[in-house]
Design a protein around this motif. Sequence first.
Motif, mmCIF file in Angstrom:
data_model
loop_
_atom_site.group_PDB
_atom_site.id
_atom_site.type_symbol
_atom_site.label_atom_id
_atom_site.label_comp_id
_atom_site.label_asym_id
_atom_site.label_seq_id
_atom_site.Cartn_x
_atom_site.Cartn_y
_atom_site.Cartn_z
ATOM 1 N N ALA A 175 21.651 -17.068 19.058
ATOM 2 C CA ALA A 175 21.817 -15.433 19.315
ATOM 3 C C ALA A 175 20.772 -14.276 20.287
ATOM 4 N N PHE B 185 20.067 -12.233 14.604
ATOM 5 C CA PHE B 185 20.615 -10.835 15.430
ATOM 6 C C PHE B 185 19.798 -9.547 15.558
ATOM 7 N N PRO C 294 26.892 -9.333 18.245
ATOM 8 C CA PRO C 294 27.103 -10.855 18.281
ATOM 9 C C PRO C 294 27.865 -10.424 19.652
ATOM 10 N N ALA D 266 30.972 -13.216 14.965
ATOM 11 C CA ALA D 266 29.738 -13.952 15.441
ATOM 12 C C ALA D 266 30.191 -15.891 14.432
#
Length: 568
Positions: free
Chosen positions: A379, A410, A416, A457
């Motif tokens: 991340a 995150f 993301p 993500a």
Amino acid sequence: MATAVHRLFWLVSVLVNVCSGGELLHNGDLESLDSWVCYKVHCEITTDHHCGHHSLKASQRSSDGSGPGQSFNATQGWLYMVTAWVKLLNDVPGKLGQPLSLMADYTFTDGHRHYDGVVDYPLAQKADGWIQLQAAFKAPNRAIKAAHMTIRGPDAAVDFLLDCASITNIWHGSGWRASADKVIHDVRQSDVNIHVTTQGKLDKSNVQIQVLQKKKSFPIGTVVNAWHYDDQKQSRYRSFIHDHFNWAVHESTMKWKHIEPFEGRYHFELPLRVLGALKKNGLKVRGHNLIWSTNVAVQDWVKHLSGDHLRNAVEHHITQTMNQTRGKLEHWDVNNENLQGQWYQERLNDFNFELTPFRIAHHNDPHVKLFLNDYNIVAHGKMTGAYVAQAERLKKANVGLYGLGVQCHFYNEEAPDPDLIKIRLDMLAKTGLPVWVTEFNIVAADENKRAEFVETAMRAFYGHPVVEGILLWGFWDQSHSRGPHAALVKGDNLEMTAAGHRFLDLWENQWMTDETRVLSKSGSQFTVRGFHGDYEVHVRYQGKDLGNLKQTFTLGETSHTVNINVHV
């Protein structure tokens, strides 16, 4: 686990799709001092080198923050790959090692400055020789007037060499989705070949063949709050876990601090009861964690131990815990967040103690899969390179390391970046070890934005062949460490949020297989591309299910053929 062929394909695709915009550093091979700035540090050229014929020697440093650096052209919001090779020339007595870092200093057009730690490498030693500092990073999303990268970190008394430094642009565009979809098609699916014969004068336009996936083999799981799960009033919480996940991990109750908060006073009953219930309902379970290396995670009575007393306590705890869970867990996170903290190594003054918990765990149960588990790896990427180096050390020591756990928490309201996720996973893939996303969550106040973030993500994770499983770190607003803005479901009735709908649409609709073919249109032989998992094949004639022709099978990495003889 993805095959070697799939991984090779992915690495080749990366070379094709990650395009460099050209080298941004001048004289990166350090054949001279040209273009390098040495503020409060003495720099000279030496013949010891990692590439070319020379390197830069940094000495007489005024502080741990002083080191050689160079300005580079950075563009707002662009992605970059930075790499540099560093070699320590001396250690500091009484210290296990030295931190190394690459620090970016941005000056914005409005006059403000921002410092960003791009690379962290926590414990370097002279004996390591040449160490690679490497990371993929994103420039701030503000108009940038100037940028400067500096190598820093060790105590002022430590001299070091620098060589093979580079900063390049990384291609950043919409191509990630196509690449991820191709991996999902090639790696997560296989062919189901259907061969149909008929007897008698059947009307083929009335014959339907349904290929129906019942379970997904890819691990998708969640963290479980043992107290909520064990509460008889929380049936909706338990049902959501049982209905939508095939893996689970205890949030807290498997940790040493909770199992033995005071020396000799054990609390195994609750975690073992919940473990048994999860397994009874068909879920596989990860163990989290045997020891935790950050200072705040070590209980007070352990902090008073040292020397052999501490070593014996660690061995006793791991042995006893694994005796309690042997045969019940699939994984163990052995030494949690060992890049973020090295409490046990520092207390024992033993750098190689990072190997000991793995040796003890592997000895006690050679069948359970053992993991490292850490953050700032995927991340965020400051420690991706350090994680690779740590994994290589453990692999070389042959202590039973199976895979790499990456926590993916995150930042609040952070979208993301799928390109960065892909590049960082590529770096981990070079170790040859599988990766599990062990602690994934997203925070966004707006539900629809949260849904977009979750999908991005998840597609980036599932669309990379090195990823073997994904676990959420929370889904319910009333049992989430990051609060309601991270939730997939909310309220006493576990009402779905927009993010929850999006998550389940991916896993239970888009990435599951349910196809029906009419024989008059498909022909007697046809192929369905199916996601890996457990299947049923149903045959219907004139709308009636012919139960005697039902077949079941499990689809894995190779194709599967189903032969059907339809007769009524």
